[in-house]
Design a protein around this motif. Structure first.
Motif, PDB file in Angstrom:
ATOM      1  N   ARG A   1     -74.081  69.112  14.838  1.00 42.90           N
ATOM      2  CA  ARG A   1     -74.975  69.412  13.725  1.00 42.90           C
ATOM      3  C   ARG A   1     -76.257  70.066  14.241  1.00 42.90           C
ATOM      4  N   LEU A   2     -76.802  69.542  15.320  1.00 43.80           N
ATOM      5  CA  LEU A   2     -78.029  70.103  15.892  1.00 43.80           C
ATOM      6  C   LEU A   2     -77.804  71.523  16.394  1.00 43.80           C
ATOM      7  N   PHE A   3     -76.688  71.737  17.083  1.00 43.26           N
ATOM      8  CA  PHE A   3     -76.383  73.074  17.595  1.00 43.26           C
ATOM      9  C   PHE A   3     -76.209  74.081  16.465  1.00 43.26           C
ATOM     10  N   LEU A   4     -75.427  73.714  15.440  1.00 42.73           N
ATOM     11  CA  LEU A   4     -75.210  74.628  14.315  1.00 42.73           C
ATOM     12  C   LEU A   4     -76.504  74.888  13.546  1.00 42.73           C
ATOM     13  N   ALA A   5     -77.321  73.863  13.378  1.00 44.42           N
ATOM     14  CA  ALA A   5     -78.584  74.035  12.655  1.00 44.42           C
ATOM     15  C   ALA A   5     -79.514  74.981  13.405  1.00 44.42           C
ATOM     16  N   PHE A   6     -79.630  74.825  14.707  1.00 45.28           N
ATOM     17  CA  PHE A   6     -80.510  75.713  15.469  1.00 45.28           C
ATOM     18  C   PHE A   6     -79.970  77.139  15.527  1.00 45.28           C
ATOM     19  N   THR A   7     -78.662  77.287  15.613  1.00 43.84           N
ATOM     20  CA  THR A   7     -78.080  78.626  15.603  1.00 43.84           C
ATOM     21  C   THR A   7     -78.326  79.312  14.267  1.00 43.84           C
ATOM     22  N   ALA A   8     -78.109  78.585  13.174  1.00 42.77           N
ATOM     23  CA  ALA A   8     -78.345  79.152  11.846  1.00 42.77           C
ATOM     24  C   ALA A   8     -79.823  79.466  11.635  1.00 42.77           C
ATOM     25  N   LEU A   9     -80.693  78.596  12.100  1.00 42.57           N
ATOM     26  CA  LEU A   9     -82.125  78.829  11.940  1.00 42.57           C
ATOM     27  C   LEU A   9     -82.580  80.037  12.754  1.00 42.57           C
TER      28      LEU A   9
ATOM     29  N   VAL B   1     -69.043  71.388  20.980  1.00 37.11           N
ATOM     30  CA  VAL B   1     -69.730  70.173  21.412  1.00 37.11           C
ATOM     31  C   VAL B   1     -70.295  70.364  22.815  1.00 37.11           C
ATOM     32  N   ALA B   2     -69.549  71.036  23.693  1.00 40.70           N
ATOM     33  CA  ALA B   2     -70.065  71.292  25.037  1.00 40.70           C
ATOM     34  C   ALA B   2     -71.294  72.192  24.987  1.00 40.70           C
ATOM     35  N   ILE B   3     -71.248  73.192  24.132  1.00 41.31           N
ATOM     36  CA  ILE B   3     -72.409  74.082  23.990  1.00 41.31           C
ATOM     37  C   ILE B   3     -73.580  73.333  23.384  1.00 41.31           C
ATOM     38  N   SER B   4     -73.280  72.386  22.511  1.00 39.14           N
ATOM     39  CA  SER B   4     -74.360  71.681  21.827  1.00 39.14           C
ATOM     40  C   SER B   4     -75.184  70.829  22.772  1.00 39.14           C
ATOM     41  N   ARG B   5     -74.692  70.572  23.960  1.00 38.85           N
ATOM     42  CA  ARG B   5     -75.501  69.836  24.934  1.00 38.85           C
ATOM     43  C   ARG B   5     -76.749  70.628  25.312  1.00 38.85           C
ATOM     44  N   TRP B   6     -76.703  71.949  25.124  1.00 36.98           N
ATOM     45  CA  TRP B   6     -77.858  72.788  25.411  1.00 36.98           C
ATOM     46  C   TRP B   6     -78.793  72.885  24.216  1.00 36.98           C
ATOM     47  N   SER B   7     -78.460  72.194  23.129  1.00 34.46           N
ATOM     48  CA  SER B   7     -79.272  72.320  21.921  1.00 34.46           C
ATOM     49  C   SER B   7     -80.636  71.658  22.037  1.00 34.46           C
ATOM     50  N   LYS B   8     -80.911  70.995  23.132  1.00 36.84           N
ATOM     51  CA  LYS B   8     -82.233  70.409  23.332  1.00 36.84           C
ATOM     52  C   LYS B   8     -83.309  71.488  23.413  1.00 36.84           C
ATOM     53  N   VAL B   9     -82.929  72.673  23.811  1.00 35.72           N
ATOM     54  CA  VAL B   9     -83.901  73.767  23.877  1.00 35.72           C
ATOM     55  C   VAL B   9     -83.843  74.619  22.612  1.00 35.72           C
ATOM     56  N   GLY B  10     -83.170  74.109  21.578  1.00 37.93           N
ATOM     57  CA  GLY B  10     -83.002  74.860  20.335  1.00 37.93           C
ATOM     58  C   GLY B  10     -84.310  75.209  19.657  1.00 37.93           C
TER      59      GLY B  10
ATOM     60  N   GLY C   1     -79.254  84.217   3.618  1.00 33.48           N
ATOM     61  CA  GLY C   1     -78.631  83.203   2.784  1.00 33.48           C
ATOM     62  C   GLY C   1     -77.596  82.360   3.493  1.00 33.48           C
ATOM     63  N   VAL C   2     -76.700  82.967   4.232  1.00 31.15           N
ATOM     64  CA  VAL C   2     -75.615  82.217   4.870  1.00 31.15           C
ATOM     65  C   VAL C   2     -76.140  81.196   5.887  1.00 31.15           C
ATOM     66  N   PRO C   3     -77.069  81.574   6.788  1.00 32.58           N
ATOM     67  CA  PRO C   3     -77.578  80.539   7.703  1.00 32.58           C
ATOM     68  C   PRO C   3     -78.270  79.385   6.982  1.00 32.58           C
ATOM     69  N   LEU C   4     -79.009  79.685   5.920  1.00 30.95           N
ATOM     70  CA  LEU C   4     -79.684  78.610   5.210  1.00 30.95           C
ATOM     71  C   LEU C   4     -78.710  77.757   4.404  1.00 30.95           C
ATOM     72  N   VAL C   5     -77.632  78.348   3.926  1.00 32.27           N
ATOM     73  CA  VAL C   5     -76.589  77.553   3.259  1.00 32.27           C
ATOM     74  C   VAL C   5     -75.913  76.629   4.275  1.00 32.27           C
ATOM     75  N   VAL C   6     -75.700  77.116   5.493  1.00 33.95           N
ATOM     76  CA  VAL C   6     -75.117  76.277   6.542  1.00 33.95           C
ATOM     77  C   VAL C   6     -76.038  75.086   6.826  1.00 33.95           C
ATOM     78  N   ILE C   7     -77.338  75.339   6.889  1.00 33.77           N
ATOM     79  CA  ILE C   7     -78.288  74.251   7.124  1.00 33.77           C
ATOM     80  C   ILE C   7     -78.251  73.258   5.964  1.00 33.77           C
ATOM     81  N   ALA C   8     -78.203  73.761   4.738  1.00 31.76           N
ATOM     82  CA  ALA C   8     -78.130  72.867   3.574  1.00 31.76           C
ATOM     83  C   ALA C   8     -76.853  72.032   3.601  1.00 31.76           C
ATOM     84  N   LEU C   9     -75.736  72.623   3.994  1.00 32.20           N
ATOM     85  CA  LEU C   9     -74.487  71.865   4.099  1.00 32.20           C
ATOM     86  C   LEU C   9     -74.563  70.808   5.194  1.00 32.20           C
ATOM     87  N   LEU C  10     -75.213  71.154   6.299  1.00 34.09           N
ATOM     88  CA  LEU C  10     -75.356  70.175   7.370  1.00 34.09           C
ATOM     89  C   LEU C  10     -76.218  69.000   6.935  1.00 34.09           C
TER      90      LEU C  10
END
Length: 194
Positions: free
Chosen positions: A87-95, A11-20, A66-75
């Motif tokens: 969710r935003l942080f994980l989605a941008f990391t997977a993408l 969650v702390a890292i996800s604060r930087w997800s604005k630049v994702g 496949g794995v990153p796109l499955v993570v996005i689909a699960l999110l």
């Protein structure tokens, strides 16, 4: 949930997800434009690391996309159960991870894979085949889900009641799992093109 260090760190890292969005675009452009310089040594290293085993290379090719796109689909499907920033942080990391696979196919204008990869082509072919099977299965998964919701919406004619929507959602998840497993099976057992 607040006392779990891993969740708190994410969650702390996800604060930087604005630049994702910018990070994903940079990874995509870097992989597509100059990735061809690094893909051959990477495939050589990866082939040596797994002992040039075709099955493992196919599985790694599938997992790379496949794995990153499955993570996005699960999110997307679990959107109410996951904190928005996480969710935003994980989605941008997977993408970004999925976008990094653009170096397998980007910036080659008319050159065959044999010419691009040269002596590592026997390792690059199963890796690319697994990557293609992952892309195809993820695309088919989204098509199945979209068609199911479009057809259900057209048949109902009105907004679907919540219990019906939940039943359709469970059926879509089951169909998507079947399509995903079929794509993985294709990646691992399908014949390589000559």
């Amino acid at each position: 949930m607040r006392n779990r260090p891993l969740v708190a760190g994410l969650v702390a890292i996800s604060r930087w997800s604005k630049v994702g969005t910018i990070a994903v675009l940079v990874v995509l452009l870097t992989s597509g434009v100059i990735g061809h310089q690094y893909v051959k040594p990477f495939v050589r290293w990866l082939g040596a690391a797994v002992g040039h085993d075709e099955l493992v290379l196919r599985a790694l090719g599938w997992a790379w996309l496949g794995v990153p796109l499955v993570v996005i689909a699960l999110l997307v499907s679990l959107r109410v159960r996951v904190a928005p920033r996480l969710r935003l942080f994980l989605a941008f990391t997977a993408l970004a991870l999925a976008a990094s696979s653009a170096m397998l196919v980007g910036s080659r204008r008319g050159q065959s894979q044999q010419k691009v990869f040269g002596d590592v082509y026997p390792d690059a072919q199963p890796l690319g085949y697994g990557w293609g099977a992952a892309g195809l299965s993820i695309f088919a998964m989204f098509v199945v889900a979209a068609l199911t919701y479009i057809i259900a919406g057209k048949l109902a004619g009105t907004p679907l009641p919540h219990p019906t929507h939940q039943r359709i959602g469970r059926a879509v998840v089951a169909m998507c799992v079947v399509v995903l497993l079929a794509g993985l099976w294709l990646a691992l057992t399908g014949p390589l093109p000559n």
